[in-house]
Design a protein around this motif. Structure first.
Motif, PDB file in Angstrom:
ATOM      1  N   GLY A 134       0.824  -1.213   0.000  1.00  0.00           N
ATOM      2  CA  GLY A 134       0.000   0.000   0.000  1.00  0.00           C
ATOM      3  C   GLY A 134       0.848   1.249   0.000  1.00  0.00           C
ATOM      4  O   GLY A 134       1.975   1.245   0.523  1.00  0.00           O
ATOM      5  N   ALA A 135       0.318   2.322  -0.611  1.00  0.00           N
ATOM      6  CA  ALA A 135       1.096   3.566  -0.724  1.00  0.00           C
ATOM      7  C   ALA A 135       0.218   4.790  -0.487  1.00  0.00           C
ATOM      8  O   ALA A 135       0.413   5.841  -1.099  1.00  0.00           O
ATOM      9  CB  ALA A 135       1.760   3.619  -2.099  1.00  0.00           C
ATOM     10  N   GLY A 136      -0.752   4.677   0.409  1.00  0.00           N
ATOM     11  CA  GLY A 136      -1.612   5.815   0.755  1.00  0.00           C
ATOM     12  C   GLY A 136      -1.020   6.605   1.914  1.00  0.00           C
ATOM     13  O   GLY A 136       0.165   6.485   2.231  1.00  0.00           O
ATOM     14  N   GLY A 137      -1.869   7.385   2.574  1.00  0.00           N
ATOM     15  CA  GLY A 137      -1.412   8.228   3.673  1.00  0.00           C
ATOM     16  C   GLY A 137      -0.861   7.417   4.839  1.00  0.00           C
ATOM     17  O   GLY A 137       0.148   7.792   5.451  1.00  0.00           O
ATOM     18  N   ALA A 138      -1.497   6.305   5.145  1.00  0.00           N
ATOM     19  CA  ALA A 138      -1.046   5.486   6.266  1.00  0.00           C
ATOM     20  C   ALA A 138       0.333   4.892   5.960  1.00  0.00           C
ATOM     21  O   ALA A 138       1.210   4.854   6.831  1.00  0.00           O
ATOM     22  CB  ALA A 138      -2.044   4.374   6.538  1.00  0.00           C
ATOM     23  N   ALA A 139       0.530   4.463   4.713  1.00  0.00           N
ATOM     24  CA  ALA A 139       1.817   3.886   4.321  1.00  0.00           C
ATOM     25  C   ALA A 139       2.928   4.914   4.495  1.00  0.00           C
ATOM     26  O   ALA A 139       4.013   4.603   4.991  1.00  0.00           O
ATOM     27  CB  ALA A 139       1.763   3.438   2.867  1.00  0.00           C
ATOM     28  N   ARG A 140       2.639   6.142   4.139  1.00  0.00           N
ATOM     29  CA  ARG A 140       3.633   7.218   4.227  1.00  0.00           C
ATOM     30  C   ARG A 140       4.173   7.347   5.656  1.00  0.00           C
ATOM     31  O   ARG A 140       5.379   7.385   5.883  1.00  0.00           O
ATOM     32  CB  ARG A 140       2.933   8.501   3.791  1.00  0.00           C
ATOM     33  CG  ARG A 140       3.812   9.520   3.229  1.00  0.00           C
ATOM     34  CD  ARG A 140       3.001  10.730   2.784  1.00  0.00           C
ATOM     35  NE  ARG A 140       3.938  11.800   2.586  1.00  0.00           N
ATOM     36  CZ  ARG A 140       4.514  12.068   1.413  1.00  0.00           C
ATOM     37  NH1 ARG A 140       4.195  11.397   0.335  1.00  0.00           N
ATOM     38  NH2 ARG A 140       5.414  13.025   1.328  1.00  0.00           N
ATOM     39  N   THR A 196      -0.948  -1.968   4.648  1.00  0.00           N
ATOM     40  CA  THR A 196      -1.517  -0.627   4.884  1.00  0.00           C
ATOM     41  C   THR A 196      -2.644  -0.345   3.890  1.00  0.00           C
ATOM     42  O   THR A 196      -3.146   0.770   3.849  1.00  0.00           O
ATOM     43  CB  THR A 196      -0.458   0.487   4.756  1.00  0.00           C
ATOM     44  OG1 THR A 196      -0.208   0.739   3.359  1.00  0.00           O
ATOM     45  CG2 THR A 196       0.836   0.126   5.443  1.00  0.00           C
ATOM     46  N   THR A 197      -3.007  -1.342   3.087  1.00  0.00           N
ATOM     47  CA  THR A 197      -4.128  -1.139   2.166  1.00  0.00           C
ATOM     48  C   THR A 197      -5.435  -1.350   2.913  1.00  0.00           C
ATOM     49  O   THR A 197      -5.441  -1.791   4.066  1.00  0.00           O
ATOM     50  CB  THR A 197      -4.094  -2.122   0.969  1.00  0.00           C
ATOM     51  OG1 THR A 197      -4.489  -3.419   1.426  1.00  0.00           O
ATOM     52  CG2 THR A 197      -2.720  -2.205   0.321  1.00  0.00           C
ATOM     53  N   THR A 198      -6.525  -1.071   2.226  1.00  0.00           N
ATOM     54  CA  THR A 198      -7.839  -1.279   2.839  1.00  0.00           C
ATOM     55  C   THR A 198      -8.343  -2.701   2.608  1.00  0.00           C
ATOM     56  O   THR A 198      -9.436  -3.047   3.065  1.00  0.00           O
ATOM     57  CB  THR A 198      -8.848  -0.275   2.246  1.00  0.00           C
ATOM     58  OG1 THR A 198      -8.697  -0.298   0.821  1.00  0.00           O
ATOM     59  CG2 THR A 198      -8.590   1.125   2.747  1.00  0.00           C
ATOM     60  N   LEU A 199      -7.548  -3.515   1.928  1.00  0.00           N
ATOM     61  CA  LEU A 199      -7.964  -4.892   1.645  1.00  0.00           C
ATOM     62  C   LEU A 199      -8.053  -5.684   2.945  1.00  0.00           C
ATOM     63  O   LEU A 199      -7.160  -5.603   3.792  1.00  0.00           O
ATOM     64  CB  LEU A 199      -6.963  -5.555   0.697  1.00  0.00           C
ATOM     65  CG  LEU A 199      -6.927  -4.957  -0.712  1.00  0.00           C
ATOM     66  CD1 LEU A 199      -5.745  -5.510  -1.494  1.00  0.00           C
ATOM     67  CD2 LEU A 199      -8.225  -5.227  -1.444  1.00  0.00           C
TER      68      LEU A 199
HETATM   69  P1  ATR Z   1      -4.962   5.765   3.470  1.00  0.00           P
HETATM   70  O1  ATR Z   1      -4.610   7.204   3.313  1.00  0.00           O
HETATM   71  O2  ATR Z   1      -5.863   5.489   4.652  1.00  0.00           O
HETATM   72  O3  ATR Z   1      -3.767   4.858   3.458  1.00  0.00           O
HETATM   73  P2  ATR Z   1      -5.706   5.547   0.676  1.00  0.00           P
HETATM   74  O4  ATR Z   1      -4.864   6.698   0.332  1.00  0.00           O
HETATM   75  O5  ATR Z   1      -7.088   5.483   0.104  1.00  0.00           O
HETATM   76  O6  ATR Z   1      -5.919   5.398   2.230  1.00  0.00           O
HETATM   77  O7  ATR Z   1      -4.916   4.201   0.329  1.00  0.00           O
HETATM   78  C1  ATR Z   1      -5.514   2.979   0.281  1.00  0.00           C
HETATM   79  C2  ATR Z   1      -4.484   1.930  -0.161  1.00  0.00           C
HETATM   80  O8  ATR Z   1      -5.169   0.698  -0.391  1.00  0.00           O
HETATM   81  C3  ATR Z   1      -3.778   2.285  -1.464  1.00  0.00           C
HETATM   82  O9  ATR Z   1      -2.469   1.788  -1.421  1.00  0.00           O
HETATM   83  C4  ATR Z   1      -4.628   1.523  -2.477  1.00  0.00           C
HETATM   84  O10 ATR Z   1      -3.962   1.226  -3.692  1.00  0.00           O
HETATM   85  P3  ATR Z   1      -3.950   2.283  -4.922  1.00  0.00           P
HETATM   86  O11 ATR Z   1      -2.909   3.291  -4.582  1.00  0.00           O
HETATM   87  O12 ATR Z   1      -3.632   1.474  -6.104  1.00  0.00           O
HETATM   88  O13 ATR Z   1      -5.344   2.864  -4.966  1.00  0.00           O
HETATM   89  C5  ATR Z   1      -4.917   0.265  -1.712  1.00  0.00           C
HETATM   90  N1  ATR Z   1      -6.074  -0.445  -2.252  1.00  0.00           N
HETATM   91  C6  ATR Z   1      -7.374  -0.138  -2.114  1.00  0.00           C
HETATM   92  N2  ATR Z   1      -8.162  -1.030  -2.756  1.00  0.00           N
HETATM   93  C7  ATR Z   1      -7.323  -1.942  -3.328  1.00  0.00           C
HETATM   94  C8  ATR Z   1      -7.499  -3.118  -4.128  1.00  0.00           C
HETATM   95  N3  ATR Z   1      -8.728  -3.548  -4.478  1.00  0.00           N
HETATM   96  N4  ATR Z   1      -6.409  -3.802  -4.528  1.00  0.00           N
HETATM   97  C9  ATR Z   1      -5.159  -3.379  -4.191  1.00  0.00           C
HETATM   98  N5  ATR Z   1      -4.923  -2.280  -3.426  1.00  0.00           N
HETATM   99  C10 ATR Z   1      -5.985  -1.568  -3.020  1.00  0.00           C
END
Ligand code: ATR
Length: 279
Positions: A134-140, A196-199
């Protein structure tokens, strides 16, 4: 509950804010430590954010937690910021200081690391590669925390590869980007795997990953805490790996704010976990 005219007041600003567990967590600690204070939810729209923060400060609040969608704005509005907040590029904790200035901190990475440190006693940051999904805000926030803790190599896999590459470029962290499709190959000799993804979150798709080749000594963590035992954690437990659930991160990230606003470094224990899980 004690609430005198001299009570310390703080809260959480979000839009929406109804899902936030923070009032429960801080309320629990205020009761436990018999503190003259209160902590309230503050639903504030993006248009009103700056004005509300300045008004809370003028009204004598000690500070506030900040959640989606205001975290970047919170950092921009502050007069000073901690190193970790600057590195993460967002703030979840605002402290109104006695000299009138606003200090922005970010305790998400701290919460992640403290939880890991306390729940996985045998894990040592410097002993091997970590895999982050994952690379969203939480990953950061987590990447910054892992780098600061001394993890020598971080393998980062994200569905949208460009987002992972952007993080690798922007952060001062030893990140190697791995294709999402090749995430399993990154596990071979890792000592930590973090989702850190929402999966795996209730209502979302499951995280599909074959962990067969991962060392049984690797610690597996998930920032998803609904359900507490995600499909990844279940699988890791069956494989023999130590697992750390995501609730602890949420509880530990609240500690620095509570300390700054109410003067006590609060404890995260089983009773607090049970209380927060009640609903
Ligand atoms: P947050 O800031 O809470 O981390 P976010 O920015 O929405 O939330 O990030 C969600 C993470 O889950 C991202 O890494 C997202 O991947 P993308 O950058 O490709 O969107 C990942 N994610 C969400 N649904 C996914 C799915 N079905 N398969 C793979 N990764 C998924």
């Amino acid at each position: 509950m004690i609430l005198s005219g001299k009570a310390s007041v703080a809260g959480v600003i979000g839009w929406p804010v109804g899902h936030s567990k923070s009032p429960k967590v801080h309320g629990y600690w205020l009761d436990k430590y018999n503190i003259d204070g209160t902590y309230i939810p503050l639903p504030v729209s993006p248009d009103d954010f700056e004005q509300v923060v300045l008004s809370l400060k003028a009204a004598g609040f000690k500070g506030a937690n900040v959640t989606v969608p205001h975290k970047e704005k919170a950092l921009a509005l502050a007069d000073v910021a901690t190193e970790r907040a600057r590195q993460i590029g967002a703030s979840n904790t605002l402290i109104f200081q006695e000299d009138g200035s606003i200090l922005a901190d970010n305790t998400d990475g701290y919460g992640f690391y403290e939880n890991l440190r306390q729940a996985a006693l045998d894990w040592k940051a410097e002993t091997g590669p970590a895999v982050v999904l994952g690379a969203g805000g939480a990953a950061r926030a987590i990447l910054v925390a892992l780098a600061q803790a001394g993890v020598p190599e971080i393998r980062l896999a994200n569905r949208t590869r460009a987002r992972a590459e952007k993080l690798a470029e922007e952060l001062d962290a030893p990140i190697t980007v791995v294709d999402w499709e090749k995430r399993e190959t990154a596990l071979a000799d890792c000592t930590l795997l973090t989702n850190t993804t929402t999966l795996g979150m209730s209502g979302q798709a499951l995280l599909e990953i074959d962990i067969f080749d991962m060392p049984k000594t690797a610690v597996v963590t998930d920032i998803v805490y609904t359900p507490l035992l995600t499909n990844l954690l279940e699988k890791a437990h069956a494989h023999g790996c130590p697992i750390v659930d995501g609730l602890g991160m949420l509880l530990h990230q609240a500690r620095p704010g509570f300390h700054a606003w109410f003067g006590t470094d609060p404890e995260v224990d089983k009773d607090l976990r049970a209380f927060v899980l009640e609903g």
